[in-house]
Design an enzyme around this catalytic site. Structure first.
Site: not given
Ligand code: NAD
Length: 503
Positions: A163, A187, A190-191, A240, A295, A396
């Site tokens: 995201f 893909k 979805e957020r 993640s 990241c 993290e």
């Protein structure tokens, strides 16, 4: 464009339902589950995203497979013509795309522009494919025998994105995959799925044949269907670490090539001889830029010797100056985090850091932005004296939180870097060339910064990452991407001298 509701002219006036883009058409998926996509600053519902089923993924895979043969036979010099158009159309729509990123992700408009700039840079680099795909030739490996290597596309490739950079991360892979002659299924998260819908709308105008570029929305079910699908030959993933690990093992178990970039816990080491003003500004930007949801965000500052006295106060003061608010507001220097769940998780980690006797220098947990009471806002937070094995030194956080700890020597600082499970980035701030060289040589991380707070590789370098921050061999961007999206074929040919003599 007809079936895509974002084109209906009603965008943002009512909640639109996003659709998949398969074989050059917008298609409503069969999957029956839908999620709301929220503006993290206001909690407004921006759209509804479908969670595609395995059958929807199969439709996209069949479409991509049907397009492979024709696209592969298109010469590389012709394949890059749509990429030049891609660059132009992204430039023409630069501001609209940046605004869309801010709306669904929350980052500031300036940060969203930076993200789109890197996306476009990757398109520019991929336009060099006719040269980058060139290979090797050895004449006379034995008398009359030549050997050469050619690079051929892999086939159908899937790109699964997180995201936090909805506009940029698919472009670490997409332009290279296409230019190398592959067909692609993207893909998005979805957020934050809307930015890639807008990109897909734009790509309709660049002349790619149907099926060469496909977009499928969804969550774990769609991802697992991509990992298992026999047609899909390569998986590029960013997200993640637990999911990256899953992607790598499940994707490779079904014989695919996989590159899976994972999470991070990035330390910055501060030496007493570092420039105070520059280091303070850069470290604060690294920690709190993108609300820490990067990241390559620094999230652990290790002061060495007298650097503790020099930097603890100055970094805390710089952090306190952040203006937290809606990313669309010009005055804002830090936006919200992505979701209420994320805010809760980050607050929990801060509490854990306090339970482990971290000392709170700045507490952003109770911040409220007037007029945005429903937003997922957290203020900059700093805890000093966090234990090296504690949660804020090892986990993290992915939020605007800095843990600080102190050591006496550069060797102790490097040992701290190297004992970490992650290896995405490590940075050193110093004016000593010798210390910089030692750090660059010994630090176990794939992206190193010397007086740099976010060591993000340009598009013409690979986005390196080591240890639990990366599973695979070849990273995204540049030559690594070209190698990942091509398979080598070695040919040995014998043409005896006696046969050629007659010509
Ligand atoms: P995430 O792992 O939750 O999701 C990433 C993708 O995986 C999404 O498309 C999601 O739909 C899918 N997914 C989620 N759970 C899944 C499951 N159980 N099975 C199959 N698929 C699943 O990551 P996120 O929260 O969207 O992004 C933030 C993370 O990404 C952070 O850890 C960050 O460090 C990492 N990240 C890494 C890099 C890098 O280059 N190393 C870059 C950006 C972000």
């Amino acid at each position: 464009m007809g079936g895509n509701p974002l084109h209906s002219g009603e965008r943002m006036h009512r909640v639109v339902e996003l659709t998949n883009y398969i074989h050059g058409a917008w298609r409503r998926p069969e999957g029956t589950q839908w999620l709301d996509v929220h503006n993290p600053a206001t909690a407004e519902v921006l759209a509804r995203v479908p969670l595609s089923s395995a059958a929807d993924v199969d439709r996209a895979a069949q479409s991509a497979q049907a397009a492979v043969a024709g696209w592969r036979r298109t010469p590389p010099a012709e394949r890059i013509q749509p990429l030049f158009k891609m660059k132009a159309i992204l430039e023409d729509n630069f501001e609209a795309l940046a605004r869309q990123i801010t709306l669904e992700n929350g980052k500031t408009l300036g940060e969203a522009r930076g993200e789109m700039r890197r996306a476009i840079e990757n398109v520019e680099v991929a336009c060099g494919i006719p040269t980058m795909m060139q290979s090797e030739f050895s004449e006379d490996i034995a008398p009359g025998i030549d050997e050469y290597m050619i690079r051929q596309p892999v086939g159908v490739c899937a790109i699964i994105a997180p995201f936090n950079f909805p506009g940029m991360i698919p472009f670490w892979f997409l332009p290279y995959a296409l230019a190398c002659g592959n067909t692609v299924i993207v893909k998005p998260s979805e957020r934050c799925p809307i930015t890639m819908v807008r990109v897909a709308e734009l790509l309709e105008g660049i002349g790619l044949p149907p099926g060469v570029f496909n977009l499928v929305h969804g969550g774990p079910e769609a991802v697992n269907a991509l990992l298992d699908h026999p047609i899909v030959r390569a998986i590029s993933f960013v997200g993640s670490t637990p999911v990256a690990r899953h992607i790598y093992s499940r994707g490779s178990a079904s014989g695919k090539r996989v590159q899976a970039q994972g999470g991070a816990k990035n330390p910055v080491i501060l030496l007493p001889d570092a420039d105070v003003e520059m280091t303070t500004r850069i470290v604060a930007d690294s920690v709190f830029g993108n609300a820490g949801q990067r990241c390559l965000a620094a999230s652990l500052a290790v002061t060495v010797g007298e650097a503790r006295e020099i930097f603890t106060e100055s970094i805390t003061a710089a952090a306190a100056e952040r203006v937290v608010g809606d990313g669309l507001d010009d005055a804002t220097t830090m936006g919200p985090v992505i979701s209420p769940q994320s805010k809760q998780r980050i607050s929990g980690l801060i509490q854990q850091g306090l339970d482990e006797r971290g000392h709170l220098l700045l507490d952003g947990r109770s911040l409220v932005v007037p007029g945005y009471e429903q937003g997922n806002f957290l203020g900059p937070t700093i805890l000093d004296g966090v234990p090296p094995q504690g949660v804020l030194a090892t986990t993290e956080v992915f939020g605007p939180v800095l843990g600080m700890l102190h050591v006496e020597t550069v060797d102790q600082a490097i040992a701290l870097v190297n004992q970490a499970s992650f290896g995405n980035m490590a940075c050193l701030f110093t004016s000593s060339g010798a210390a910089a060289r030692k750090f660059r040589y010994e630090a176990e991380a794939g992206n190193i910064g010397i007086n740099i707070g976010v060591a993000a590789p340009m598009a013409f370098f690979p986005f390196s990452g080591w240890k639990d921050s990366f599973f695979g061999t070849l990273h995204g961007q540049a030559r690594h991407a070209v190698e990942f999206f091509t398979q080598t074929k070695v040919v040995i040919e014998r043409w005896p001298k006696e046969w050629t003599r007659k010509f």
